[in-house]
Design a protein around this motif. Structure first.
Motif, PDB file in Angstrom:
ATOM      1  N   ALA A  12      14.277  26.565 -30.194  1.00  0.00           N
ATOM      2  CA  ALA A  12      14.866  25.229 -30.236  1.00  0.00           C
ATOM      3  C   ALA A  12      15.201  24.784 -31.655  1.00  0.00           C
ATOM      4  N   PHE A  13      14.412  25.239 -32.645  1.00  0.00           N
ATOM      5  CA  PHE A  13      14.641  24.708 -34.002  1.00  0.00           C
ATOM      6  C   PHE A  13      15.999  25.103 -34.547  1.00  0.00           C
ATOM      7  N   MET A  14      16.556  26.193 -34.056  1.00  0.00           N
ATOM      8  CA  MET A  14      17.909  26.529 -34.509  1.00  0.00           C
ATOM      9  C   MET A  14      18.879  26.759 -33.355  1.00  0.00           C
ATOM     10  N   GLY A  15      18.417  26.576 -32.122  1.00  0.00           N
ATOM     11  CA  GLY A  15      19.291  26.817 -30.983  1.00  0.00           C
ATOM     12  C   GLY A  15      19.132  25.801 -29.881  1.00  0.00           C
ATOM     13  N   LEU A  16      18.771  24.572 -30.262  1.00  0.00           N
ATOM     14  CA  LEU A  16      18.595  23.527 -29.248  1.00  0.00           C
ATOM     15  C   LEU A  16      19.873  23.337 -28.433  1.00  0.00           C
ATOM     16  N   ASP A  17      21.017  23.407 -29.109  1.00  0.00           N
ATOM     17  CA  ASP A  17      22.289  23.232 -28.401  1.00  0.00           C
ATOM     18  C   ASP A  17      22.500  24.318 -27.345  1.00  0.00           C
ATOM     19  N   VAL A  18      22.108  25.542 -27.664  1.00  0.00           N
ATOM     20  CA  VAL A  18      22.265  26.645 -26.717  1.00  0.00           C
ATOM     21  C   VAL A  18      21.335  26.454 -25.516  1.00  0.00           C
ATOM     22  N   LEU A  19      20.101  26.074 -25.798  1.00  0.00           N
ATOM     23  CA  LEU A  19      19.124  25.921 -24.717  1.00  0.00           C
ATOM     24  C   LEU A  19      19.534  24.790 -23.767  1.00  0.00           C
ATOM     25  N   VAL A  20      20.031  23.703 -24.331  1.00  0.00           N
ATOM     26  CA  VAL A  20      20.473  22.583 -23.489  1.00  0.00           C
ATOM     27  C   VAL A  20      21.707  22.978 -22.688  1.00  0.00           C
ATOM     28  N   ALA A  21      22.634  23.661 -23.339  1.00  0.00           N
ATOM     29  CA  ALA A  21      23.851  24.093 -22.627  1.00  0.00           C
ATOM     30  C   ALA A  21      23.503  25.041 -21.482  1.00  0.00           C
TER      31      ALA A  21
END
Lengths: 73, 215
Positions: A12-21
């Motif tokens: 999440a610290f560098m890929g929060l956008d990916v996880l949410v998407a």
């Protein structure tokens, strides 16, 4: 037909956008079957084994052996 | 995604500013963005020869544990471990932000990359509209770690959660990053944008993704 893409695991610290998407179906809505792959635990190496000029990193290992198309650096 | 890296000292430390870390041991996870962020925060405060580092685990959980044991004077953490450290009484002596960058193989199509960009753009907008809701992902990432599981969304400083809609990498920024790394001996050779960035794929994908950006 959906496009597929496998990326290496993101945190999440560098890929929060990916996880949410991923969780909210935004990739699927774009016709992209995004898969997230992770190295087996026994293949993970610690950065504590490295030096500044010869670091030990797990980034890109799946991509290097053709099991992922993208990773985050 | 923009990553926040914080230079953290334990509650008992006498260090309050980054320059006070001169000749003191700072643990860095070499080869990762947090380590480069750490070097940049330190070199902004002291001569390079005063920067003293040791190799540390990639896991911020292990670096935080080492910090609290007194194995080293400071380390660099990212979320949710910055918030964990604050809850434990640690001090942040410097913070910075850096980009997480995608590295792709040659066989990624412009269409698939564009779909990725469109989905991420929509996710960025959702998160920026309600960051407090989405910080729960930071807690979820670290299930099984009691320090993180004890956190609640209101514990997070939302100013450290920064997301930017994806776009092309500016050449000057890529060049500066390369030259900075070369200056530390972390890379060799001159920067060549044609070997580092596939501008054709980047341009095609961003053009295909442009409609969602305009929306």
């Amino acid at each position: 037909m959906a496009m597929t893409m496998t990326i290496e695991r993101v945190m999440a610290f560098m890929g929060l956008d990916v996880l949410v998407a991923k969780e909210e179906g935004l990739f699927a809505a774009e016709g992209l079957d995004l898969r997230i792959a992770a190295l087996p635990p026994d293949e993970l190496r610690s950065a504590a084994e490295g030096t500044p000029t010869k670091p030990t990193t797990n980034q890109g290992k799946l991509q290097a052996r053709g099991e992922a198309q993208m990773f985050q650096a | 995604m923009i990553v926040c890296g914080a230079l953290v000292v334990p509650p008992t430390s006498t260090v309050y500013t980054p320059q006070e870390l001169a000749h003191k041991l700072v643990a860095l996870d070499y080869g990762n963005g947090t380590a480069y962020a750490g070097l940049q925060m330190l070199e902004g405060a002291m001569p390079r020869e005063a920067v003293t580092t040791c190799a540390a685990a990639t896991s911020p959980a292990e670096r935080f544990a080492g910090l609290m044991r007194g194995d080293f004077e400071a380390t660099v953490l990212q979320e949710p471990w910055i918030t964990v450290a604050e809850q434990a009484g640690c001090r942040l002596v410097s913070t910075t932000f850096f980009h997480g960058t995608w590295v792709a193989t040659r066989d990624v199509s412009a269409e698939a990359y564009a779909a990725l960009l469109r989905a991420i753009t929509r996710a960025v907008r959702r998160i920026n509209a309600d960051k407090r809701r989405y910080v729960s992902y930071f807690i979820r990432d670290w299930s099984g770690h009691p320090e993180v599981e004890a956190l609640r969304p209101h514990d997070f400083n939302l100013g450290r959660i920064q997301l930017k809609e994806p776009g092309p990498i500016p050449e000057n920024e890529a060049r500066w990053a390369w030259e900075w790394m070369a200056g530390w001996g972390l890379l060799e050779g001159a920067f060549d944008v044609t070997t580092q960035i596939n501008r054709k794929l980047e341009r095609e994908a961003n053009q295909l993704a442009a409609a969602v950006r305009a929306g």
